[in-house]
Design a protein around this motif. Structure first.
Motif, short mmCIF file in Angstrom:
data_model
loop_
_atom_site.label_atom_id
_atom_site.label_comp_id
_atom_site.label_asym_id
_atom_site.label_seq_id
_atom_site.Cartn_x
_atom_site.Cartn_y
_atom_site.Cartn_z
N ARG A 134 0.81 -1.21 -0.03
CA ARG A 134 0.04 0.15 -0.15
C ARG A 134 1.02 1.18 0.01
N HIS A 135 2.06 1.13 0.38
CA HIS A 135 2.80 2.49 0.81
C HIS A 135 4.06 2.62 -0.05
N LEU A 136 4.54 1.34 -0.33
CA LEU A 136 5.97 1.52 -1.07
C LEU A 136 5.63 1.19 -2.74
N SER A 137 6.81 1.68 -3.38
CA SER A 137 6.56 1.49 -4.95
C SER A 137 7.20 -0.09 -5.20
N VAL A 138 7.02 -0.28 -6.48
CA VAL A 138 7.49 -1.56 -6.88
C VAL A 138 9.08 -1.71 -6.76
N ALA A 139 9.66 -0.43 -7.26
CA ALA A 139 11.12 -0.37 -6.86
C ALA A 139 11.58 -0.53 -5.38
N GLN A 140 10.84 0.23 -4.62
CA GLN A 140 11.22 -0.08 -2.92
C GLN A 140 10.70 -1.37 -2.37
N ARG A 141 9.93 -2.07 -3.01
CA ARG A 141 9.58 -3.49 -2.62
C ARG A 141 10.56 -4.42 -3.03
N LEU A 142 11.04 -4.16 -4.40
CA LEU A 142 12.15 -5.26 -5.12
C LEU A 142 13.45 -4.89 -4.15
N ALA A 143 13.79 -3.65 -4.05
CA ALA A 143 14.88 -3.31 -3.18
C ALA A 143 14.96 -4.15 -2.00
N ARG A 144 13.86 -4.06 -1.12
CA ARG A 144 13.56 -4.46 0.33
C ARG A 144 13.98 -6.03 0.09
N LEU A 145 13.45 -6.56 -1.17
CA LEU A 145 13.43 -8.07 -1.07
C LEU A 145 14.79 -8.67 -1.45
N LEU A 146 15.54 -7.98 -2.40
CA LEU A 146 16.74 -8.25 -2.63
C LEU A 146 17.63 -8.34 -1.49
N LEU A 147 17.76 -7.32 -0.63
CA LEU A 147 18.42 -7.25 0.74
C LEU A 147 18.01 -8.47 1.64
N GLU A 148 16.87 -8.59 1.66
CA GLU A 148 16.37 -9.96 2.62
C GLU A 148 16.64 -11.25 2.21
N LEU A 149 16.80 -11.37 0.74
CA LEU A 149 16.96 -12.77 0.20
C LEU A 149 18.24 -13.01 0.01
N GLY A 150 19.36 -11.87 -0.33
CA GLY A 150 20.51 -12.16 -0.88
C GLY A 150 20.63 -12.89 -2.19
N GLU A 151 21.30 -14.00 -2.53
CA GLU A 151 21.27 -14.47 -3.68
C GLU A 151 20.63 -16.06 -3.37
N ALA A 152 19.12 -15.93 -3.93
CA ALA A 152 18.35 -17.03 -3.76
C ALA A 152 18.06 -17.83 -4.88
#
Length: 205
Positions: A134-152
């Motif tokens: 609801r509050h973040l753009s796709v770019a923000q969500r994707l950046a957060r996901l990549l930082l969380e996952l590392g190389e999956a």
């Protein structure tokens, strides 16, 4: 996974749960299947799929990683699965059939607490994803996901499902970030090269 439990409870859990290894893309169960047990994730990522849209598009209810629980319908006596579950990566799981769950929870109150904490973690993650959607753009969500996952080892389509976007949008963003030196792209691989820059992109405006 059961280190927080007492010795007898750990032994009972070890007897109830059977190790299971699945390949990427393997379906654990489908929406509407009989709820025949619960799964604990030891390694890998499992995608939870909700009902499809009128156009047949899949919906993402969540992604469960190491330490997570899925198939919770069996814990509360639901007869059918409320979602589908598919391995996004190679995964190592533990599976306990429905008939083993009630004796575990009745015999060991700490096991009931273990399951409740796992369910709460799922709820907390779902609430975070809802807020981000609801509050973040796709770019923000994707950046957060990549930082969380590392190389999956996930495809662009997998990443798109996880952030609630189209594959084309995710591919465009990753290409831009690769040109800027933020990430390195390979086959089913996104390596974060500049986590500080991605963290800045992930911050709410």
């Amino acid at each position: 996974m059961f280190q927080e439990l007492g010795l007898e409870a750990r032994r009972a859990m070890a007897q109830a749960f059977t190790p299971l290894r699945v390949r990427r893309g393997s379906a654990l169960y489908a929406l509407g299947d009989r709820a025949d047990g619960v799964y604990l994730v030891r390694e890998g990522l499992v995608w939870l799929e909700g009902p499809r849209s009128p156009l047949g598009e899949p919906s993402t209810l969540g992604v469960v990683g190491p330490g997570g629980l899925l198939g919770e319908e069996a814990l509360v006596g639901e007869g059918r699965r409320k979602s589908g579950a598919t391995a996004l990566t190679y995964a190592e799981l533990l599976f306990a059939p429905s008939e083993a769950l009630l004796p575990l929870m009745e015999g060991f109150p700490e096991v009931r607490g273990f399951f409740l904490r796992a369910l709460y973690a799922r709820l907390e993650a779902a609430e975070r994803r809802l807020w981000e959607g609801r509050h973040l753009s796709v770019a923000q969500r994707l950046a957060r996901l990549l930082l969380e996952l590392g190389e999956a080892g996930l495809s662009h389509q997998d990443l798109a499902r996880m952030v609630g976007a189209t594959r084309e949008t995710v591919t465009k963003l990753l290409g831009e970030w690769a040109l800027q030196g933020l990430v390195d792209l390979g086959y089913r691989r996104v390596e974060v090269l500049d986590p500080a820059a991605l963290a800045r992109l992930a911050e709410p405006l």
